[in-house]
Design a protein around this motif. Structure first.
Motif, PDB file in Angstrom:
ATOM      1  N   ASN A  38       0.863  -1.191  -0.092  1.00 15.55           N
ATOM      2  CA  ASN A  38       0.034  -0.159   0.064  1.00 15.55           C
ATOM      3  C   ASN A  38       0.927   1.177  -0.099  1.00 15.55           C
ATOM      4  O   ASN A  38       2.123   1.179   0.107  1.00 15.55           O
ATOM      5  CB  ASN A  38      -0.814   0.062   1.192  1.00 15.55           C
ATOM      6  CG  ASN A  38      -2.036  -1.026   1.329  1.00 15.55           C
ATOM      7  OD1 ASN A  38      -2.533  -1.495   0.192  1.00 15.55           O
ATOM      8  ND2 ASN A  38      -2.359  -1.539   2.396  1.00 15.55           N
ATOM      9  N   GLY A  39       0.191   2.321  -0.221  1.00 14.34           N
ATOM     10  CA  GLY A  39       0.987   3.524  -0.317  1.00 14.34           C
ATOM     11  C   GLY A  39       1.947   4.225   1.087  1.00 14.34           C
ATOM     12  O   GLY A  39       2.895   4.426   1.101  1.00 14.34           O
ATOM     13  N   TRP A  40       0.913   3.850   2.254  1.00 11.35           N
ATOM     14  CA  TRP A  40       1.691   4.144   3.554  1.00 11.35           C
ATOM     15  C   TRP A  40       2.816   3.168   3.735  1.00 11.35           C
ATOM     16  O   TRP A  40       3.793   3.656   4.349  1.00 11.35           O
ATOM     17  CB  TRP A  40       0.568   4.124   4.617  1.00 11.35           C
ATOM     18  CG  TRP A  40       0.258   2.878   4.813  1.00 11.35           C
ATOM     19  CD1 TRP A  40      -1.103   2.183   4.347  1.00 11.35           C
ATOM     20  CD2 TRP A  40       0.456   1.899   5.694  1.00 11.35           C
ATOM     21  NE1 TRP A  40      -1.180   1.127   4.717  1.00 11.35           N
ATOM     22  CE2 TRP A  40      -0.414   0.657   5.867  1.00 11.35           C
ATOM     23  CE3 TRP A  40       1.582   1.717   6.554  1.00 11.35           C
ATOM     24  CZ2 TRP A  40      -0.019  -0.362   6.497  1.00 11.35           C
ATOM     25  CZ3 TRP A  40       1.938   0.543   7.466  1.00 11.35           C
ATOM     26  CH2 TRP A  40       0.893  -0.343   7.232  1.00 11.35           C
ATOM     27  N   GLU A  41       2.691   2.024   3.199  1.00  9.36           N
ATOM     28  CA  GLU A  41       3.951   1.142   3.590  1.00  9.36           C
ATOM     29  C   GLU A  41       5.198   1.430   2.798  1.00  9.36           C
ATOM     30  O   GLU A  41       6.237   1.469   3.264  1.00  9.36           O
ATOM     31  CB  GLU A  41       3.554  -0.558   3.041  1.00  9.36           C
ATOM     32  CG  GLU A  41       2.404  -1.028   3.960  1.00  9.36           C
ATOM     33  CD  GLU A  41       1.731  -2.321   3.343  1.00  9.36           C
ATOM     34  OE1 GLU A  41       1.357  -3.107   4.323  1.00  9.36           O
ATOM     35  OE2 GLU A  41       1.692  -2.453   2.183  1.00  9.36           O
ATOM     36  N   VAL A  42       5.060   2.018   1.545  1.00 13.88           N
ATOM     37  CA  VAL A  42       6.127   2.438   0.941  1.00 13.88           C
ATOM     38  C   VAL A  42       6.897   3.677   1.619  1.00 13.88           C
ATOM     39  O   VAL A  42       8.050   3.822   1.514  1.00 13.88           O
ATOM     40  CB  VAL A  42       5.623   2.919  -0.603  1.00 13.88           C
ATOM     41  CG1 VAL A  42       7.013   3.488  -1.286  1.00 13.88           C
ATOM     42  CG2 VAL A  42       5.285   1.600  -1.321  1.00 13.88           C
ATOM     43  N   LYS A  43       5.813   4.476   2.002  1.00 11.73           N
ATOM     44  CA  LYS A  43       6.539   5.785   2.719  1.00 11.73           C
ATOM     45  C   LYS A  43       7.213   5.327   4.070  1.00 11.73           C
ATOM     46  O   LYS A  43       8.144   5.773   4.537  1.00 11.73           O
ATOM     47  CB  LYS A  43       5.302   6.704   3.281  1.00 11.73           C
ATOM     48  CG  LYS A  43       4.391   7.346   1.954  1.00 11.73           C
ATOM     49  CD  LYS A  43       3.452   8.326   2.431  1.00 11.73           C
ATOM     50  CE  LYS A  43       2.956   8.955   1.251  1.00 11.73           C
ATOM     51  NZ  LYS A  43       1.847   9.871   1.531  1.00 11.73           N
ATOM     52  N   SER A  44       6.663   4.290   4.658  1.00 12.59           N
ATOM     53  CA  SER A  44       7.373   3.887   5.837  1.00 12.59           C
ATOM     54  C   SER A  44       8.582   3.306   5.659  1.00 12.59           C
ATOM     55  O   SER A  44       9.596   3.133   6.364  1.00 12.59           O
ATOM     56  CB  SER A  44       6.575   2.718   6.667  1.00 12.59           C
ATOM     57  OG  SER A  44       5.345   3.422   6.975  1.00 12.59           O
ATOM     58  N   THR A  72       6.001  -0.611  10.310  1.00 12.23           N
ATOM     59  CA  THR A  72       5.395   0.275  11.214  1.00 12.23           C
ATOM     60  C   THR A  72       4.966   1.387  10.599  1.00 12.23           C
ATOM     61  O   THR A  72       5.714   2.198   9.796  1.00 12.23           O
ATOM     62  CB  THR A  72       6.444   0.790  12.518  1.00 12.23           C
ATOM     63  OG1 THR A  72       6.992  -0.653  13.063  1.00 12.23           O
ATOM     64  CG2 THR A  72       5.667   1.678  13.563  1.00 12.23           C
ATOM     65  N   PRO A  73       3.644   2.000  10.804  1.00 13.69           N
ATOM     66  CA  PRO A  73       3.101   2.927  10.120  1.00 13.69           C
ATOM     67  C   PRO A  73       3.388   4.345  10.511  1.00 13.69           C
ATOM     68  O   PRO A  73       3.777   4.297  11.702  1.00 13.69           O
ATOM     69  CB  PRO A  73       1.533   3.070  10.427  1.00 13.69           C
ATOM     70  CG  PRO A  73       1.417   1.987  11.525  1.00 13.69           C
ATOM     71  CD  PRO A  73       2.552   1.393  11.646  1.00 13.69           C
ATOM     72  N   LEU A  74       3.784   5.418   9.761  1.00  8.53           N
ATOM     73  CA  LEU A  74       4.169   6.528  10.092  1.00  8.53           C
ATOM     74  C   LEU A  74       2.956   7.239  10.898  1.00  8.53           C
ATOM     75  O   LEU A  74       2.008   6.845  10.580  1.00  8.53           O
ATOM     76  CB  LEU A  74       4.535   7.545   8.817  1.00  8.53           C
ATOM     77  CG  LEU A  74       5.581   7.160   8.099  1.00  8.53           C
ATOM     78  CD1 LEU A  74       5.646   8.053   6.862  1.00  8.53           C
ATOM     79  CD2 LEU A  74       6.824   7.097   8.679  1.00  8.53           C
ATOM     80  N   VAL A  77       0.201   8.955   8.743  1.00 13.11           N
ATOM     81  CA  VAL A  77      -0.571   7.963   8.021  1.00 13.11           C
ATOM     82  C   VAL A  77      -1.570   7.350   8.994  1.00 13.11           C
ATOM     83  O   VAL A  77      -2.840   7.047   8.404  1.00 13.11           O
ATOM     84  CB  VAL A  77      -0.023   6.995   7.054  1.00 13.11           C
ATOM     85  CG1 VAL A  77      -0.774   6.037   6.432  1.00 13.11           C
ATOM     86  CG2 VAL A  77       1.135   7.870   6.309  1.00 13.11           C
ATOM     87  N   SER A  78      -1.150   6.916  10.205  1.00 11.92           N
ATOM     88  CA  SER A  78      -2.025   6.164  11.176  1.00 11.92           C
ATOM     89  C   SER A  78      -3.464   6.633  11.450  1.00 11.92           C
ATOM     90  O   SER A  78      -4.267   6.363  12.081  1.00 11.92           O
ATOM     91  CB  SER A  78      -1.141   5.741  12.269  1.00 11.92           C
ATOM     92  OG  SER A  78      -0.823   6.768  12.851  1.00 11.92           O
ATOM     93  N   THR A  79      -3.267   8.258  11.283  1.00  8.28           N
ATOM     94  CA  THR A  79      -4.467   8.861  11.624  1.00  8.28           C
ATOM     95  C   THR A  79      -5.799   8.933  10.282  1.00  8.28           C
ATOM     96  O   THR A  79      -6.878   8.909  10.972  1.00  8.28           O
ATOM     97  CB  THR A  79      -4.366  10.270  11.915  1.00  8.28           C
ATOM     98  OG1 THR A  79      -3.747  10.919  10.724  1.00  8.28           O
ATOM     99  CG2 THR A  79      -3.328  10.433  13.028  1.00  8.28           C
ATOM    100  N   HIS A  80      -5.243   8.528   9.160  1.00  7.92           N
ATOM    101  CA  HIS A  80      -6.170   8.556   8.405  1.00  7.92           C
ATOM    102  C   HIS A  80      -6.617   7.276   7.932  1.00  7.92           C
ATOM    103  O   HIS A  80      -7.702   6.945   7.467  1.00  7.92           O
ATOM    104  CB  HIS A  80      -5.589   8.989   6.897  1.00  7.92           C
ATOM    105  CG  HIS A  80      -5.049  10.347   7.086  1.00  7.92           C
ATOM    106  ND1 HIS A  80      -5.928  11.546   7.477  1.00  7.92           N
ATOM    107  CD2 HIS A  80      -4.075  10.891   7.079  1.00  7.92           C
ATOM    108  CE1 HIS A  80      -5.281  12.497   7.469  1.00  7.92           C
ATOM    109  NE2 HIS A  80      -3.859  12.234   7.475  1.00  7.92           N
ATOM    110  N   GLU A  84      -2.728  -2.331   9.512  1.00  5.53           N
ATOM    111  CA  GLU A  84      -2.140  -3.797  10.230  1.00  5.53           C
ATOM    112  C   GLU A  84      -0.718  -3.838   9.836  1.00  5.53           C
ATOM    113  O   GLU A  84      -0.380  -3.979   8.653  1.00  5.53           O
ATOM    114  CB  GLU A  84      -3.016  -4.679   9.731  1.00  5.53           C
ATOM    115  CG  GLU A  84      -2.768  -5.878  10.548  1.00  5.53           C
ATOM    116  CD  GLU A  84      -3.590  -7.102  10.155  1.00  5.53           C
ATOM    117  OE1 GLU A  84      -3.400  -8.523  10.377  1.00  5.53           O
ATOM    118  OE2 GLU A  84      -4.383  -7.020   9.253  1.00  5.53           O
ATOM    119  N   PRO A  85       0.328  -3.613  10.601  1.00  5.70           N
ATOM    120  CA  PRO A  85       1.677  -3.618  10.509  1.00  5.70           C
ATOM    121  C   PRO A  85       2.095  -5.016  10.069  1.00  5.70           C
ATOM    122  O   PRO A  85       2.991  -5.167   9.343  1.00  5.70           O
ATOM    123  CB  PRO A  85       2.421  -3.221  11.907  1.00  5.70           C
ATOM    124  CG  PRO A  85       1.273  -2.406  12.515  1.00  5.70           C
ATOM    125  CD  PRO A  85      -0.118  -2.977  12.150  1.00  5.70           C
TER     126      PRO A  85
END
Length: 160
Positions: A38-44, A72-74, A77-80, A84-85
Motif C-alpha cells: 500500500n502507499g503508506w507502506e512504501v512511505k514507511s 510500522t506506520p508513520l 498516516v495512521s490517523t487516516h 495492520e503492521p
C-alpha cells in the motif's frame, strides 16, 4: 545555467536485512520477488521502519505470501487509515518459480525465508531464499569462524 536536480539515494539501497536467517539456516537458492504494498507502506519503507527478522513465505492457492514482516506506520498516516503492521503481503513471482519453491518446501523439508528488502529503481524487491535449519553445533561453528575472521583482520592490520 540550469540547476541540477539532486537524486535521492533510494535506488539500489538496502532497506532491511535478516541477519538472523543467515545464522539460523543454511541458505541455498535465492530468488528476487516483488511485493504488493500500500502507499503508506512504501512511505514507511523510505523512512526505514521495517523489521523482517521473523518473516517467512507460505504458499496458498498457487500464490506466495510474506508473513510476519512488520512495517510500522508513520504517525501522519495512521490517523487516516486503519493499518495492520503485520498483514500478509503478496509476493510477485513467476508461476515456475512459485512451483519450484513450493515443491522444495513440501517435499525436501526446506523453509522459505525473507533475507532482505531493497530498492531496485523505484520498486521494492524482496530477496527470498530456500533454507534448511542449522543444528546447534553448526551455529557454534559459524560463530567460531566469524571470530577467527575478525582476529585474522586484527593480526594483518598494519600499525600506523
Amino acid at each position: 545555467m540550469s540547476k541540477q536536480k539532486s537524486k535521492k539515494s533510494s535506488s539500489g539501497g538496502t532497506i532491511a536485512q535478516n541477519k538472523k536467517a543467515r545464522f539460523d539456516y543454511h541458505l541455498t537458492d535465492k530468488f528476487e520477488a516483488g511485493i504488493a504494498l500500500n502507499g503508506w507502506e512504501v512511505k514507511s519503507l523510505r523512512e526505514g521502519k521495517v523489521q523482517i527478522v521473523d518473516s517467512y513465505v507460505f504458499f496458498k492457492n498457487g500464490e506466495a505470501w510474506l508473513l510476519n514482516a512488520q512495517i510500522t506506520p508513520l504517525s501522519t498516516v495512521s490517523t487516516h487509515f486503519v493499518v495492520e503492521p503485520t498483514r500478509q503481503r503478496k509476493l510477485l513471482l513467476h508461476s515456475k518459480e512459485i512451483a519450484k519453491l513450493q515443491q522444495a518446501v513440501e517435499q525436501k523439508d526446506y523453509t522459505c525465508v525473507c533475507t532482505a528488502l531493497y530498492w531496485k529503481g523505484h520498486l521494492v524487491k524482496c530477496e527470498i531464499a530456500l533454507a534448511k535449519g542449522k543444528k546447534m553445533h553448526d551455529k557454534r561453528e559459524t560463530e567460531k569462524q566469524r571470530d577467527w575472521n575478525r582476529e585474522k583482520q586484527r593480526l594483518f592490520q598494519k600499525p600506523a
